[in-house]
Design a protein around this motif. Structure first.
Motif, PDB file in Angstrom:
ATOM      1  N   ARG A 141      -1.440   0.885  -4.622  1.00 22.98           N
ATOM      2  CA  ARG A 141      -2.225   1.960  -5.205  1.00 22.98           C
ATOM      3  C   ARG A 141      -1.922   2.025  -6.697  1.00 22.98           C
ATOM      4  O   ARG A 141      -0.879   1.505  -7.137  1.00 22.98           O
TER       5      ARG A 141
ATOM      6  N   GLY B  73      -2.698  -4.988  -3.149  1.00 26.05           N
ATOM      7  CA  GLY B  73      -2.666  -3.842  -2.251  1.00 26.05           C
ATOM      8  C   GLY B  73      -1.975  -2.595  -2.757  1.00 26.05           C
ATOM      9  O   GLY B  73      -1.960  -1.569  -2.064  1.00 26.05           O
TER      10      GLY B  73
ATOM     11  N   GLU C 280       0.811  -1.225   0.000  1.00 21.53           N
ATOM     12  CA  GLU C 280       0.000   0.000   0.000  1.00 21.53           C
ATOM     13  C   GLU C 280       0.843   1.274   0.000  1.00 21.53           C
ATOM     14  O   GLU C 280       0.328   2.375  -0.233  1.00 21.53           O
TER      15      GLU C 280
END
Length: 239
Positions: free
Chosen positions: A198, A196, A177
């Protein structure tokens, strides 16, 4: 989704950074002129791209990869020339197309300045199916500076396998993330999001040539955390 907490940007390279269509089209056209053969070389280049990509995506799912992208280019070219009745292309032609052309691909005009601006604030890494040597040569050719090259050749697992994305994040010592996957290919972003990462879509409307032949339709707006038209726009969006 908030974009806070991003520490690294991982970039697809073949297509998002590099204009492969123009480079391969010109290489095929040059060989065609030498042999007085006329074809729609843009379409031939696109078919070559599809064949080589089919060899690379998800490579490693059934055991250690037995070849890299450079070898896939050479193998795919043999198949293409046979199926397109282009056996007149000799060894020198084949080397120019499968080795010299990809190692001299030009980056899109926005890449160098946009990448430099992003590197002032983030770790920037080439995360790619391409071989180490291919990334090294094209980066030197275009004056690009990376903090890291995360070639799937070294990770032992190729995108779109989830392990490839997990290993890339681990190599950066970051949770997924904290990584923003930057690509013009929805399939790459979708796979990254599943573990996960972005995601940032960079639109490359002529990646497959001016008529967009072979270009998959983009998903609806809002599918990804960011959608931009260039690396400079991406830098501004992350300011």
């Amino acid at each position: 989704m908030s974009l806070s907490g991003i520490k690294a940007l991982t970039f697809d390279t073949g297509g998002t950074v590099l204009d492969w269509h123009t480079g391969f089209r010109e290489a095929f056209a040059e060989a065609g002129r030498r042999h007085e053969i006329d074809r729609d070389w843009g379409q031939v280049a696109n078919r070559f791209r599809r064949l080589s990509m089919e060899m690379m995506l998800n490579l490693g799912s059934d055991g250690p990869p037995g070849y890299n992208f450079d070898e896939a280019h050479a193998l795919s070219l043999e198949t293409l020339l046979r199926e397109e009745a282009l056996e007149a292309f000799g060894d020198a032609d084949r080397r120019r197309i499968a080795w010299q052309a990809p190692h001299r691909l030009s980056a899109w005009p926005d890449v160098r300045d946009g990448l430099a601006a992003l590197r002032d604030r983030y770790i920037v890494a080439s995360f790619t199916l391409l071989s180490y040597r291919l990334v090294i040569d094209t980066s030197r050719h275009n004056g690009l500076t990376w903090d890291a090259v995360l070639s799937c050749e070294g990770l032992g697992m190729y995108k779109l396998l989830p392990q490839a994305y997990q290993r890339a994040a681990k190599m950066l010592q970051l949770p997924p993330e904290a990584c923003l996957m930057v690509a013009c290919h929805p399939f790459d972003l979708d796979a990254a999001a599943q573990v996960g990462f972005r995601t940032a879509l960079v639109r490359r409307p002529v990646e497959w040539g001016a008529d967009a032949s072979g270009q998959a339709p983009l998903p609806p707006p809002g599918t990804y955390d960011l959608e931009v038209g260039s690396f400079t726009e991406l830098s501004e969006a992350l300011t």
